[in-house]
Design a protein around this motif. Structure first.
Motif, PDB file in Angstrom:
ATOM      1  N   ASP A   1     -32.614 -20.163  18.110  1.00 30.72           N
ATOM      2  CA  ASP A   1     -31.332 -20.741  17.718  1.00 30.72           C
ATOM      3  C   ASP A   1     -30.173 -19.826  18.107  1.00 30.72           C
ATOM      4  OD1 ASP A   1     -32.499 -22.987  16.716  1.00 30.72           O
ATOM      5  OD2 ASP A   1     -32.130 -22.536  14.601  1.00 30.72           O
ATOM      6  N   GLY A   2     -30.332 -18.541  17.842  1.00 31.34           N
ATOM      7  CA  GLY A   2     -29.278 -17.596  18.194  1.00 31.34           C
ATOM      8  C   GLY A   2     -29.041 -17.543  19.691  1.00 31.34           C
ATOM      9  N   GLN A   3     -30.104 -17.628  20.478  1.00 29.61           N
ATOM     10  CA  GLN A   3     -29.965 -17.596  21.928  1.00 29.61           C
ATOM     11  C   GLN A   3     -29.342 -18.884  22.445  1.00 29.61           C
ATOM     12  OE1 GLN A   3     -34.009 -16.637  22.961  1.00 29.61           O
ATOM     13  NE2 GLN A   3     -33.766 -14.463  22.496  1.00 29.61           N
ATOM     14  N   ILE A   4     -29.702 -19.999  21.847  1.00 27.82           N
ATOM     15  CA  ILE A   4     -29.085 -21.272  22.241  1.00 27.82           C
ATOM     16  C   ILE A   4     -27.591 -21.245  21.937  1.00 27.82           C
ATOM     17  CG2 ILE A   4     -28.964 -23.729  21.669  1.00 27.82           C
ATOM     18  CD1 ILE A   4     -32.009 -23.694  21.351  1.00 27.82           C
TER      19      ILE A   4
ATOM     20  N   LYS B   1     -46.110 -19.940  22.326  1.00 30.50           N
ATOM     21  CA  LYS B   1     -47.384 -19.323  22.643  1.00 30.50           C
ATOM     22  C   LYS B   1     -47.467 -17.874  22.158  1.00 30.50           C
ATOM     23  CE  LYS B   1     -48.244 -22.247  26.664  1.00 30.50           C
ATOM     24  NZ  LYS B   1     -49.524 -22.829  26.185  1.00 30.50           N
ATOM     25  N   SER B   2     -46.576 -17.500  21.266  1.00 27.42           N
ATOM     26  CA  SER B   2     -46.477 -16.097  20.851  1.00 27.42           C
ATOM     27  C   SER B   2     -47.727 -15.598  20.118  1.00 27.42           C
ATOM     28  CB  SER B   2     -45.246 -15.888  19.971  1.00 27.42           C
ATOM     29  OG  SER B   2     -45.304 -16.732  18.828  1.00 27.42           O
ATOM     30  N   GLY B   3     -48.525 -16.515  19.574  1.00 25.55           N
ATOM     31  CA  GLY B   3     -49.756 -16.096  18.911  1.00 25.55           C
ATOM     32  C   GLY B   3     -50.903 -15.868  19.870  1.00 25.55           C
TER      33      GLY B   3
ATOM     34  N   MET C   1     -35.078 -21.678  28.198  1.00 26.99           N
ATOM     35  CA  MET C   1     -36.271 -22.494  28.432  1.00 26.99           C
ATOM     36  C   MET C   1     -37.537 -21.634  28.428  1.00 26.99           C
ATOM     37  SD  MET C   1     -35.301 -25.520  31.139  1.00 26.99           S
ATOM     38  CE  MET C   1     -34.328 -24.602  32.330  1.00 26.99           C
ATOM     39  N   MET C   2     -37.456 -20.448  29.048  1.00 28.76           N
ATOM     40  CA  MET C   2     -38.627 -19.565  29.043  1.00 28.76           C
ATOM     41  C   MET C   2     -38.930 -19.054  27.641  1.00 28.76           C
ATOM     42  SD  MET C   2     -38.435 -17.352  32.586  1.00 28.76           S
ATOM     43  CE  MET C   2     -36.745 -16.776  32.442  1.00 28.76           C
TER      44      MET C   2
ATOM     45  N   TYR D   1     -46.555 -13.349  26.917  1.00 26.95           N
ATOM     46  CA  TYR D   1     -45.618 -14.121  26.094  1.00 26.95           C
ATOM     47  C   TYR D   1     -44.769 -13.209  25.216  1.00 26.95           C
ATOM     48  CZ  TYR D   1     -48.716 -17.855  27.628  1.00 26.95           C
ATOM     49  OH  TYR D   1     -49.466 -18.720  28.387  1.00 26.95           O
ATOM     50  N   ALA D   2     -45.375 -12.221  24.591  1.00 21.56           N
ATOM     51  CA  ALA D   2     -44.615 -11.282  23.766  1.00 21.56           C
ATOM     52  C   ALA D   2     -43.631 -10.486  24.615  1.00 21.56           C
ATOM     53  CB  ALA D   2     -45.571 -10.340  23.031  1.00 21.56           C
ATOM     54  N   ASN D   3     -44.046 -10.076  25.803  1.00 25.20           N
ATOM     55  CA  ASN D   3     -43.151  -9.339  26.693  1.00 25.20           C
ATOM     56  C   ASN D   3     -41.997 -10.208  27.164  1.00 25.20           C
ATOM     57  OD1 ASN D   3     -44.767  -7.066  26.488  1.00 25.20           O
ATOM     58  ND2 ASN D   3     -45.918  -7.495  28.363  1.00 25.20           N
ATOM     59  N   LYS D   4     -42.267 -11.483  27.369  1.00 28.13           N
ATOM     60  CA  LYS D   4     -41.206 -12.397  27.795  1.00 28.13           C
ATOM     61  C   LYS D   4     -40.146 -12.533  26.701  1.00 28.13           C
ATOM     62  CE  LYS D   4     -41.490 -14.391  31.172  1.00 28.13           C
ATOM     63  NZ  LYS D   4     -41.010 -14.098  32.548  1.00 28.13           N
ATOM     64  N   LEU D   5     -40.568 -12.569  25.445  1.00 23.89           N
ATOM     65  CA  LEU D   5     -39.605 -12.670  24.352  1.00 23.89           C
ATOM     66  C   LEU D   5     -38.737 -11.418  24.249  1.00 23.89           C
ATOM     67  CD1 LEU D   5     -41.792 -14.345  21.576  1.00 23.89           C
ATOM     68  CD2 LEU D   5     -39.923 -15.382  22.886  1.00 23.89           C
ATOM     69  N   ILE D   6     -39.346 -10.253  24.455  1.00 26.26           N
ATOM     70  CA  ILE D   6     -38.572  -9.008  24.433  1.00 26.26           C
ATOM     71  C   ILE D   6     -37.554  -8.991  25.573  1.00 26.26           C
ATOM     72  CG2 ILE D   6     -38.728  -6.505  24.747  1.00 26.26           C
ATOM     73  CD1 ILE D   6     -41.502  -6.668  23.383  1.00 26.26           C
ATOM     74  N   THR D   7     -37.987  -9.426  26.747  1.00 32.80           N
ATOM     75  CA  THR D   7     -37.099  -9.438  27.905  1.00 32.80           C
ATOM     76  C   THR D   7     -35.976 -10.450  27.716  1.00 32.80           C
ATOM     77  OG1 THR D   7     -39.068  -8.922  29.229  1.00 32.80           O
ATOM     78  CG2 THR D   7     -37.084  -9.469  30.424  1.00 32.80           C
ATOM     79  N   ALA D   8     -36.301 -11.590  27.114  1.00 31.87           N
ATOM     80  CA  ALA D   8     -35.266 -12.589  26.826  1.00 31.87           C
ATOM     81  C   ALA D   8     -34.221 -12.023  25.874  1.00 31.87           C
ATOM     82  CB  ALA D   8     -35.908 -13.845  26.228  1.00 31.87           C
TER      83      ALA D   8
END
Length: 595
Positions: free
Chosen positions: A486-489, A547-549, A539-540, A555-562
């Protein structure tokens, strides 16, 4: 020697999880691109690019190309053999029309391979890359007879292709072209003139080279309205496809360049060479734009590809290089110093490039999917929208991704410190090779003017208004899934509002003083790019949250990078907006003599 490990896992994430290529299986070519086929193809392509093509990059840089006394050109050691393997593996024909021997697969998959090729060896990748653009220009504009004569062997790679635009007196302003075409009465023309900076204009890797040449037919109107496009083969081609005599086209010299030494950048002389009109007289620019837009997408891909490989090497160096202690205390107390990756400023450079590369890959693949949809979607509305998006985003992909790609290679060199400035580490080649991407296929300044002066106003603003409507709808559909997203959106939507503010300011002030639009074009393009990247990252991030679980750390690395993108990169949008609204006064104030 620099390393390169193709980012197969990230490509799989985009193709399967984010873009969901399998959902388009009803469209031509997509049914065959099943996840298992894609995975196998990416793995094998990755191995070949890593093991065969990457080692040739330094060789190509050191040896360069050689023009022989007879005007022929020899490519660096290993290039010819690698090209034959490239063709045998089908890497160049992935998305080409099956009617002419192509595989007919989605263009997105072709872009995966093109990224690997450019990361492994940018100079090498320009040979098949330009051929692909020439193939598409012929496919879209030529007669059926011409297609049957030239496309099959261009599909297999037996013949390559070029684009011949620039002349000594004109680059961007193609209306100044002097190369002339004289009708011969048998449907052919005699082409006379000189073209410069022709990539892959002459080489020893294919049996024939099919040159696409812009020229002016005698009596044609002045300016770009009088330019026509011609096929001018290196060797004449018989009706049965056999090769005949050498045409009157030759390489007059090779350019001595800052980088891409392994690519033959030629002065091409046409001395009454036989050529054949493609499409209609005086409509050459319209036909050539198909190839130019293809090339601009490819150049944008080069920017992210070079940043990817440079950053891989910088990260490996940073994990090994010992220098000083971490600010928060020793991280490797058993060693005389900590690896430099513990230092925040080193992390900053690596992360800046990482978030750029991953966002650029997403945007490039998403745009490739739009191009597929513009041709293959079942309804006209979807085809039109996809075409609008391609037109709008091509200058951003070309200009922003090459600007940031060059910055990424420079930052990678910086991570190496003094070692980066020494040739043996290979970082300087990435910097030298990437610089050209900001210049050729229309300089980045020209791309910015194209965005502001043409794309914003096209069809009454339909391109950007439709794109914004898609962003708004996506934000509405995905708000409330979790607090982080939500914050990123919210940040994405706020940046879109800044772009709208800039469009309004340019609309009011650009008409009153065109220099206001010119002075703000660069910053507007970067502002628009940041908004677009925020959409890609959102979107990423959505998929990564879902899929964070999963045990896969991707997936976890993608969230950190985002999070890094939204926290530390996206705020640059405010600076670009301020610069747009500053106008042209201080830019244009000095007299020319004062510079």
């Amino acid at each position: 020697m620099p390393i390169y490990n193709p980012p197969v896992r990230d490509m799989q994430f985009l193709l399967h999880d984010v873009l969901n290529l399998q959902t388009y299986s009803n469209l031509p070519g997509f049914a065959d691109a099943t996840p298992d086929v894609i995975d196998a193809f990416l793995e094998e392509s990755g191995k070949w690019h890593r093991d065969v093509l990457t080692p040739l990059n330094v060789i190509g840089d050191k040896e360069g190309c050689t023009r022989m006394p007879d005007g022929s050109v020899t490519t660096p050691t290993g290039f010819k053999d690698a090209y034959q393997q490239f063709c045998e593996n089908g890497f160049g024909s992935i998305a080409m029309d099956p009617e002419y021997g192509g595989q007919g697969l989605p263009l997105t998959l072709a872009y995966c391979v093109a990224e690997m090729t450019s990361s492994a060896n940018q100079a090498f990748g320009m040979y098949p890359g330009l051929s692909g653009g020439a193939w598409r220009a012929i496919h879209a504009n030529a007669s059926d007879e011409q297609k049957q004569k030239y496309l099959p062997k261009m599909t297999t790679g037996e013949w390559t292709g070029t684009m011949n635009l620039t002349e000594p007196q004109c680059g961007t302003d193609l209306g100044l072209i002097r190369t002339k075409a004289v009708p011969q009465g048998d449907g052919s023309y005699k082409i006379t003139g000189s073209k410069i900076w022709i990539s892959a204009g002459e080489h020893d890797m294919s049996d024939n080279i099919i040159h696409l040449v812009l020229a002016r037919i005698e009596g044609a109107p002045e300016g770009i309205k009088g330019i026509s496009l011609f096929i001018v083969p290196k060797f004449m081609v018989g009706d049965d496809g056999s090769l005949g005599d050498r045409n009157a086209v030759s390489c007059g010299g090779l350019e001595e360049k800052m980088g891409i030494h392994g690519n033959a950048t030629c002065v091409m002389n046409y001395d009454g060479a036989t050529g054949y009109l493609v499409g209609e007289e005086n409509k050459g620019m319209r036909a050539m734009f198909i190839m130019m837009n293809e090339a601009r997408m490819g150049v944008g891909l080069q920017g992210l590809a070079q940043a990817e490989v440079a950053n891989q090497n910088a990260a490996a160096f940073a994990r090994d290089r010992l220098q000083s202690r971490a600010l928060t205390g020793a991280k490797a107390p058993d060693k005389p110093a900590d690896p430099i990756i513990v230092h925040p400023d080193v992390r900053r450079m690596l992360m800046d490039t990482r978030v750029f590369v991953e966002g650029a890959r997403m945007l490039t693949f998403w745009a490739a999917l739009q191009e597929d949809l513009s041709h293959k979607a079942e309804d006209e509305g979807t085809r039109q929208k996809a075409s609008d998006f391609m037109a709008l985003l091509t200058p951003i992909i070309k200009a922003y991704q090459t600007h940031k790609g060059f910055q990424g290679t420079a930052d990678a060199m910086q991570v190496f410190g003094g070692s980066g400035y020494v040739e043996e580490w290979g970082m300087s080649q990435f910097v030298r090779d990437t610089k050209i991407t900001m210049i050729y296929e229309g300089t980045n300044g020209i791309q910015a003017l194209d965005l502001v002066g043409r794309k914003l106003m096209a069809e009454g603003g339909r391109y950007w208004q439709t794109f914004f409507a898609d962003i708004d709808q996506w934000a509405k559909d995905n708000k409330g899934l979790n607090d982080d997203l939500d914050g990123q959106i919210d940040k994405m939507v706020a940046t879109k509002a800044q772009v709208q503010e800039a469009i309004q300011w340019l609309g009011m002030n650009g008409m009153a003083n065109p220099n206001n639009a010119g002075a703000g074009a660069h910053d507007f393009l970067h502002l628009f790019a940041l908004m677009t990247y925020s959409y890609m990252w959102a979107m990423m991030a959505k998929v990564a949250h879902e899929k964070s679980g999963d045990s896969d750390p991707h997936y976890a690395n993608k969230l950190i990078t985002a999070r890094y993108f939204f926290d530390r990169v996206l705020p640059e949008a405010s600076v670009h907006l301020a610069r747009v609204k500053a106008g042209a006064d201080s830019v244009m104030a000095l007299d020319a003599e004062a510079f």
